[in-house]
Design an enzyme around this catalytic site. Structure first.
Site, PDB file in Angstrom:
ATOM      1  NE  ARG A  94       1.229  -1.917   1.220  1.00 60.39           N
ATOM      2  CZ  ARG A  94       1.124  -3.119   0.655  1.00 60.39           C
ATOM      3  NH1 ARG A  94       1.410  -3.299  -0.594  1.00 60.39           N
ATOM      4  NH2 ARG A  94       0.737  -4.169   1.349  1.00 60.39           N
ATOM      5  CD  GLU A  97       0.652  -2.436   4.987  1.00 61.27           C
ATOM      6  OE1 GLU A  97       1.203  -3.452   5.432  1.00 61.27           O
ATOM      7  OE2 GLU A  97       1.020  -1.844   3.943  1.00 61.27           O
ATOM      8  CB  SER A 120     -16.221  16.354   7.439  1.00 59.46           C
ATOM      9  OG  SER A 120     -17.084  16.176   6.337  1.00 59.46           O
TER      10      SER A 120
END
Length: 152
Positions: A94, A97, A120
């Site tokens: 997830r 995604e 960073s």
């Protein structure tokens, strides 16, 4: 341990740590509190993604009744990243995604706000919290990274 004994891999040490933590009924947050370190950093370190100081490694091994081989592994520099099986986990996927969907927009917004550069992941903090919501509790993940501008 002798000089001819192989050093325990980070992944093998992580398996022992997870088992000991579960068997002792300790939360990741409780271990972090014992070490005086942030929960996300502590969990990542104990899963093999960060090196620990000798003091931290020894302390967590005493807490979990683990031997010096685990402490030795915890002090090593990691090879950071995740294997294919880890990436297939639904929770981790997830996040992947979400970055596939929102990554380009976040990049544009960072450039618009800060200029040419990146966030960073080394000078970085991450936190996870719960926010109650009438429609179901929300997971709040905060990424806090230093802006690094590109320079010539």
């Amino acid at each position: 341990m002798t000089d001819q004994t192989p050093i325990l891999s980070k992944s093998a040490a992580a398996e022992l740590i997870v088992a000991a933590r579960i068997r002792k009924g300790l939360s990741w947050a409780a271990i972090a509190e014992e070490l005086g370190t942030a929960p996300v950093w502590t969990t990542a370190a104990l899963l093999g993604q960060h090196p620990m100081t000798a003091e931290q490694a020894d302390r967590v091994c005493r807490l979990l009744d683990l031997d010096a081989a685990v402490a030795e592994s915890l002090r090593l520099q990691p090879s950071r990243g995740a294997d294919e099986a880890t990436m297939a986990d639904p929770t981790i996927y997830r996040f992947v995604e979400a970055l596939h969907v929102y990554g380009p927009a976040l990049k544009e917004l960072i450039h618009e706000e800060f200029g040419d550069g990146i966030m960073s992941a080394i000078n970085f903090r991450v936190d996870v919290s719960r926010r109650p919501d009438p429609d179901g509790d929300r997971v709040v993940v905060t990424f806090d990274g230093k802006f690094l501008d590109y320079r010539w």
